[in-house]
Design an enzyme around this catalytic site. Sequence first.
Site, PDB file in Angstrom:
ATOM      1  N   ASP A 104      31.680  25.945  14.706  1.00  0.00           N
ATOM      2  CA  ASP A 104      31.639  24.483  14.559  1.00  0.00           C
ATOM      3  C   ASP A 104      30.754  24.049  13.392  1.00  0.00           C
ATOM      4  OD1 ASP A 104      33.218  24.036  16.880  1.00  0.00           O
ATOM      5  OD2 ASP A 104      31.453  24.412  18.128  1.00  0.00           O
ATOM      6  N   ASP A 159      34.488  19.660  19.882  1.00  0.00           N
ATOM      7  CA  ASP A 159      34.946  21.014  20.148  1.00  0.00           C
ATOM      8  C   ASP A 159      35.197  21.096  21.656  1.00  0.00           C
ATOM      9  OD1 ASP A 159      35.314  23.884  19.856  1.00  0.00           O
ATOM     10  OD2 ASP A 159      33.324  24.065  20.755  1.00  0.00           O
ATOM     11  N   CYS A 208       0.846  -1.203   0.000  1.00  0.00           N
ATOM     12  CA  CYS A 208       0.000   0.000   0.000  1.00  0.00           C
ATOM     13  C   CYS A 208       0.876   1.247   0.000  1.00  0.00           C
ATOM     14  CB  CYS A 208      -0.908   0.012   1.227  1.00  0.00           C
ATOM     15  SG  CYS A 208      -2.037  -1.386   1.333  1.00  0.00           S
TER      16      CYS A 208
END
Length: 719
Positions: free
Chosen positions: A613, A414, A19
């Site tokens: 970042d 970081d 379906c």
Amino acid sequence: MSTSKDIDLSIEGMSCAACVNRIERAVRKLPGVENAQVNLATEQARVSVADDGPDAAALIAAVVQAGYQAHEMNPAAAAPEAVPANDWRELALVVGGGILTLILNLPMLTGLEIAPLWQWLLATPVQLLVGARFYAGAWAALKDRSANMDVLVAIGTSAAYGLSVYQALTVAHHAHLYFEAGATVIVLVRLGKWLEMRARRRASAAIRALHALRPATARVQRHGQEADIPVAQLRVGDRLVLRPGELIAADARVLEGRSQTDESMMTGESRPVDKAAGAALIGGSVNGSGLLLAEVTAVGTETVLAGIIRAVENAQLGKAPVQRMADRVTAVFVPVILLIALITLAGWLLAGAGTDQAIINAVAVLVIACPCALGLATPAAIMAGTGTAARQGILIRDVEALELLHSVQAIAFDKTGTLTEGKPRLVSQQTFTGSAAEHLRLAAAMQKGSEHPLAKAVLDAAAGQALPTAVDMQAVPGQGVQAEIDGARYVLGNRQLLAAHGITPEGGVAEQAEGHSLAWLARVAPTPALLGLFAFGDALKPEAAAAVAQLHAQQLRVLMLSGDNVGSAEKVAATLGIREVHAGLSPTDKAAIVARLHGEGVRVAMVGDGINDAPALAAADVGIAMGSGTDVAMHTAGVTLMRGDPRLLAGAIDISRRTWRKILQNLFWAFIFNVAGIPLAAFGKLNPMIAGAMMAVSSVFVVSNALLLTRWKSGAQHA
């Protein structure tokens, strides 16, 4: 430039993965449709259309033409109730059909005989009323020149019913009839679908719980008067009056009062969070014992809560690559099963078996092969995994991130704001020319308006002082800032920034050895001069060491990629047990290291919280942002840790691995139920009633197996 938008639809009437394929094909045929993804487990579709593409009404018409019902979903609407009214109608049909079927099975259970006429009277309501949905679904599929589970059940049970009617009319009364076989299959399959729907709604409980955090009304203060208004009428700038124990109606900022809030549903933080003037409030959190006056900062779809709901829905609506493979298999699976059933019928007839035996064995093949479980295997696990993660404060924004995260080999951190508190303070100053007080005022003027942690430290140190006016301010990502003050040009930043202007920085050796971050102040025009040095201290997060230890225990390679100086980065790394450190990096340097690792065949996740970042987060296989970080970082990342606890990272990897295992387990069992059962049915070792039970059990099994994920805990819960 052409843009696209997403339209979300709720779909009714799907029974299996076939379906899903048919609806996706029907919608994608429309001009202007760029992509369509249908999720069997959530019964929803997300369609990406061009600006000049079809509207929701045209998409709904295409779905209806394919034989299903649909309506547009309102993002601001409440989640559906846990047990909709049509569930009870479904249950009533199953119970009624079950009673009639039980009577039909009395001869087998007790040895009593039921006359053929009475068997027909008992079986016909089950076949035509309880089985009506299978006929409707099969007719729609056949009109579309495709096949799905409904086709298999409709053909199989009709064959058993028709054979029984024929036998009852033409053969002596001792002829064996199969009314009970067809009725049992219909009841068991519908019972399985009902149980499956209930289990799926348990898997989507996280979404309903988040929607429930939206209060209906809000108390506002306007023109000195307080009044309750519908939340939909709230506007940015309105003043909220928050009484003790109330749900906070929208994101806001505290103007007056002190209290604590419960933000556990959004961040997973189990402890109350102190709030005072200036503090941010998250809409949907619960006010504690204090009375607060707050200013609305975001409403509607712009709130943190709306963003969380949208992210969880995106992940649950998405389709993992492994699911796309299953869908491709299902697209050819049903036609192949129809062929196998015909071969079974012909084979038994050629072997000399009776017509009734040949038909019953072919029916068993059709019933056991229904691919319901195959279509549910992946989305059920994704629903449970992402919903559970969200409750623990881990926001997985897309299904690709969930699938990739389980196989990462390296974690790149970081430093500032990720492993440290990100709230540095100015610990010392060194002057080369001029006065320290004047240097502080110049630095504060240059940092005014900046969200960088070091900028906040400078501004805090200069609080209360009259600052000169800085113009033409320019942030240099990963290096510092430059501006013009009183006709002179100044820079404030690291060694790279000063070197770019031909100035050699001095000092800082002792401060760097202490692990402090350094920023030099210099005048670059009209006469270049090195003016001073600022040293900043930033405490490690209490959970950072445990987080790194957990990642090492998960056999992951841990790196630090920092824009800070070598001494500061290495001291933090040594304290935490991180052996691989890269310091003094620009944003592009971080991204380049991630790309290099990627090129070496290492799958990398990058963890960061700042604007600098964002390139590395985008370059990584999986970007992971701290919820306490900047919007840019969170929008770039595929995973957000909603509170600043780095231990959640190990939890995110763990839930990804567990979800992936559940997907593989579900696919394995779905294939086993289908593929192993087909030869048994074809060789007459599996009657239709047992086949129907196995098919129903397989669907319930994969959803229930996925629901085991809801017991998961991140291991980063606060006491």
